[in-house]
Design a protein around this motif. Sequence first.
Motif, PDB file in Angstrom:
ATOM      1  N   ALA A   1      10.092  -4.156 -31.008  1.00 53.17           N
ATOM      2  CA  ALA A   1      10.964  -2.989 -31.142  1.00 53.17           C
ATOM      3  C   ALA A   1      11.026  -2.267 -29.791  1.00 53.17           C
ATOM      4  O   ALA A   1      10.027  -2.201 -29.077  1.00 53.17           O
ATOM      5  N   PRO A   2      12.172  -1.742 -29.429  1.00 55.15           N
ATOM      6  CA  PRO A   2      12.290  -1.052 -28.139  1.00 55.15           C
ATOM      7  C   PRO A   2      11.567   0.296 -28.142  1.00 55.15           C
ATOM      8  O   PRO A   2      11.416   0.927 -29.184  1.00 55.15           O
ATOM      9  N   GLY A   3      11.115   0.700 -26.980  1.00 54.87           N
ATOM     10  CA  GLY A   3      10.473   2.000 -26.823  1.00 54.87           C
ATOM     11  C   GLY A   3       9.048   2.026 -27.350  1.00 54.87           C
ATOM     12  O   GLY A   3       8.551   1.044 -27.900  1.00 54.87           O
ATOM     13  N   LYS A   4       8.391   3.166 -27.157  1.00 56.16           N
ATOM     14  CA  LYS A   4       7.012   3.319 -27.599  1.00 56.16           C
ATOM     15  C   LYS A   4       6.970   3.534 -29.111  1.00 56.16           C
ATOM     16  O   LYS A   4       7.559   4.485 -29.620  1.00 56.16           O
ATOM     17  N   PRO A   5       6.271   2.656 -29.825  1.00 53.76           N
ATOM     18  CA  PRO A   5       6.217   2.799 -31.283  1.00 53.76           C
ATOM     19  C   PRO A   5       5.262   3.924 -31.705  1.00 53.76           C
ATOM     20  O   PRO A   5       4.344   4.272 -30.978  1.00 53.76           O
ATOM     21  N   THR A   6       5.497   4.443 -32.883  1.00 56.07           N
ATOM     22  CA  THR A   6       4.604   5.449 -33.456  1.00 56.07           C
ATOM     23  C   THR A   6       3.721   4.772 -34.497  1.00 56.07           C
ATOM     24  O   THR A   6       4.026   3.670 -34.972  1.00 56.07           O
ATOM     25  N   TYR A   7       2.665   5.440 -34.901  1.00 64.63           N
ATOM     26  CA  TYR A   7       1.771   4.908 -35.925  1.00 64.63           C
ATOM     27  C   TYR A   7       2.552   4.624 -37.212  1.00 64.63           C
ATOM     28  O   TYR A   7       2.382   3.586 -37.838  1.00 64.63           O
ATOM     29  N   ARG A   8       3.406   5.545 -37.580  1.00 63.24           N
ATOM     30  CA  ARG A   8       4.200   5.378 -38.807  1.00 63.24           C
ATOM     31  C   ARG A   8       5.082   4.128 -38.725  1.00 63.24           C
ATOM     32  O   ARG A   8       5.199   3.371 -39.688  1.00 63.24           O
ATOM     33  N   GLU A   9       5.698   3.899 -37.563  1.00 63.19           N
ATOM     34  CA  GLU A   9       6.527   2.708 -37.383  1.00 63.19           C
ATOM     35  C   GLU A   9       5.684   1.433 -37.441  1.00 63.19           C
ATOM     36  O   GLU A   9       6.091   0.443 -38.052  1.00 63.19           O
ATOM     37  N   ILE A  10       4.503   1.476 -36.825  1.00 65.10           N
ATOM     38  CA  ILE A  10       3.598   0.327 -36.838  1.00 65.10           C
ATOM     39  C   ILE A  10       3.202   0.003 -38.279  1.00 65.10           C
ATOM     40  O   ILE A  10       3.219  -1.157 -38.695  1.00 65.10           O
ATOM     41  N   CYS A  11       2.844   1.031 -39.036  1.00 61.51           N
ATOM     42  CA  CYS A  11       2.404   0.835 -40.425  1.00 61.51           C
ATOM     43  C   CYS A  11       3.491   0.233 -41.308  1.00 61.51           C
ATOM     44  O   CYS A  11       3.184  -0.396 -42.314  1.00 61.51           O
ATOM     45  N   SER A  12       4.742   0.394 -40.925  1.00 55.67           N
ATOM     46  CA  SER A  12       5.840  -0.191 -41.700  1.00 55.67           C
ATOM     47  C   SER A  12       5.833  -1.719 -41.598  1.00 55.67           C
ATOM     48  O   SER A  12       6.394  -2.397 -42.445  1.00 55.67           O
ATOM     49  N   GLY A  13       5.202  -2.228 -40.535  1.00 53.28           N
ATOM     50  CA  GLY A  13       5.178  -3.660 -40.311  1.00 53.28           C
ATOM     51  C   GLY A  13       6.472  -4.209 -39.732  1.00 53.28           C
ATOM     52  O   GLY A  13       6.604  -5.412 -39.521  1.00 53.28           O
ATOM     53  N   LEU A  14       7.427  -3.340 -39.430  1.00 59.98           N
ATOM     54  CA  LEU A  14       8.744  -3.794 -38.981  1.00 59.98           C
ATOM     55  C   LEU A  14       8.866  -3.951 -37.461  1.00 59.98           C
ATOM     56  O   LEU A  14       9.819  -4.571 -36.991  1.00 59.98           O
ATOM     57  N   THR A  15       7.926  -3.405 -36.697  1.00 55.30           N
ATOM     58  CA  THR A  15       8.055  -3.445 -35.235  1.00 55.30           C
ATOM     59  C   THR A  15       7.472  -4.714 -34.624  1.00 55.30           C
ATOM     60  O   THR A  15       7.760  -5.029 -33.477  1.00 55.30           O
ATOM     61  N   GLY A  16       6.620  -5.416 -35.377  1.00 50.65           N
ATOM     62  CA  GLY A  16       5.969  -6.609 -34.849  1.00 50.65           C
ATOM     63  C   GLY A  16       4.710  -6.326 -34.050  1.00 50.65           C
ATOM     64  O   GLY A  16       4.018  -7.250 -33.637  1.00 50.65           O
ATOM     65  N   HIS A  17       4.415  -5.051 -33.816  1.00 49.73           N
ATOM     66  CA  HIS A  17       3.216  -4.691 -33.057  1.00 49.73           C
ATOM     67  C   HIS A  17       1.957  -4.862 -33.901  1.00 49.73           C
ATOM     68  O   HIS A  17       2.002  -4.728 -35.119  1.00 49.73           O
ATOM     69  N   ALA A  18       0.853  -5.118 -33.229  1.00 48.56           N
ATOM     70  CA  ALA A  18      -0.457  -5.145 -33.868  1.00 48.56           C
ATOM     71  C   ALA A  18      -1.223  -3.900 -33.439  1.00 48.56           C
ATOM     72  O   ALA A  18      -1.041  -3.401 -32.326  1.00 48.56           O
ATOM     73  N   GLU A  19      -2.079  -3.410 -34.327  1.00 49.84           N
ATOM     74  CA  GLU A  19      -3.027  -2.370 -33.927  1.00 49.84           C
ATOM     75  C   GLU A  19      -4.079  -3.067 -33.076  1.00 49.84           C
ATOM     76  O   GLU A  19      -4.675  -4.057 -33.499  1.00 49.84           O
ATOM     77  N   VAL A  20      -4.279  -2.575 -31.863  1.00 47.92           N
ATOM     78  CA  VAL A  20      -5.206  -3.200 -30.922  1.00 47.92           C
ATOM     79  C   VAL A  20      -6.076  -2.151 -30.252  1.00 47.92           C
ATOM     80  O   VAL A  20      -5.815  -0.948 -30.363  1.00 47.92           O
ATOM     81  N   ILE A  21      -7.088  -2.648 -29.567  1.00 50.37           N
ATOM     82  CA  ILE A  21      -7.853  -1.785 -28.676  1.00 50.37           C
ATOM     83  C   ILE A  21      -7.790  -2.392 -27.282  1.00 50.37           C
ATOM     84  O   ILE A  21      -7.687  -3.616 -27.135  1.00 50.37           O
ATOM     85  N   GLN A  22      -7.807  -1.527 -26.294  1.00 52.52           N
ATOM     86  CA  GLN A  22      -7.899  -1.987 -24.928  1.00 52.52           C
ATOM     87  C   GLN A  22      -9.260  -1.529 -24.410  1.00 52.52           C
ATOM     88  O   GLN A  22      -9.585  -0.350 -24.438  1.00 52.52           O
ATOM     89  N   ILE A  23     -10.047  -2.516 -23.992  1.00 52.88           N
ATOM     90  CA  ILE A  23     -11.423  -2.294 -23.577  1.00 52.88           C
ATOM     91  C   ILE A  23     -11.504  -2.412 -22.064  1.00 52.88           C
ATOM     92  O   ILE A  23     -11.087  -3.417 -21.489  1.00 52.88           O
ATOM     93  N   THR A  24     -12.054  -1.392 -21.425  1.00 47.81           N
ATOM     94  CA  THR A  24     -12.377  -1.466 -20.007  1.00 47.81           C
ATOM     95  C   THR A  24     -13.874  -1.732 -19.935  1.00 47.81           C
ATOM     96  O   THR A  24     -14.666  -0.995 -20.521  1.00 47.81           O
ATOM     97  N   PHE A  25     -14.254  -2.831 -19.255  1.00 46.74           N
ATOM     98  CA  PHE A  25     -15.663  -3.210 -19.237  1.00 46.74           C
ATOM     99  C   PHE A  25     -16.119  -3.634 -17.851  1.00 46.74           C
ATOM    100  O   PHE A  25     -15.313  -4.006 -16.992  1.00 46.74           O
ATOM    101  N   ASP A  26     -17.424  -3.548 -17.650  1.00 45.04           N
ATOM    102  CA  ASP A  26     -18.056  -3.980 -16.408  1.00 45.04           C
ATOM    103  C   ASP A  26     -18.528  -5.416 -16.609  1.00 45.04           C
ATOM    104  O   ASP A  26     -19.500  -5.658 -17.327  1.00 45.04           O
TER     105      ASP A  26
END
Length: 178
Positions: free
Chosen positions: A40-65
């Motif tokens: 989906a174009p643009g920055k998705p919102t949590y509500r849009e993600i929860c709809s399952g329609l944007t194709g995005h996954a809930e993820v974490i980005q880890i910064t590690f040493d």
Amino acid sequence: MNKKIQIATLGGGCFWCTEAVFQKVKGIEKVVSGYSGGNAPGKPTYREICSGLTGHAEVIQITFDANMISYDDILVIFMTTHDPTTLNRQGADRGTQYRSVIFYHDDAQKLVSEEVLKQLQPYFDNKIVTEISPLDIFYEAEQEHQDFYKNNQGYGYCSFVIEPKLSKLRKLHADKLK
């Protein structure tokens, strides 16, 4: 010793769970909840993600040493603290937004991801279905989703869903804890 800072992006169901797990691991500098892998174009919102329609996954980005914890070790912890054998599902959470996914940042991470999954497959009764895809864009989730477990330990979801994952982390990876 100088730090060797690297980034990993992982999705293992609800980002509240994976965030809570990795905040306890030695060598992890920062964990940010967010979204990736959608169309989906643009920055998705949590509500849009929860709809399952944007194709995005809930993820974490880890910064590690990487001098303190390897990318391999991060993947082993990731794969053993969620169920990588259920397609688009973690427990009661269902939909593509809850898929098991590794978003690699470079070819080296892709190769390590493929090798770790191959090495871990014999330990699972069912086939690992974790997606391995190149990272395109990572969108940081809204502020109320950051540090969720730390800020909401009395919330039922934390007790019933996150706590068992933390217990598994302590049991399987005690040597990697802060």
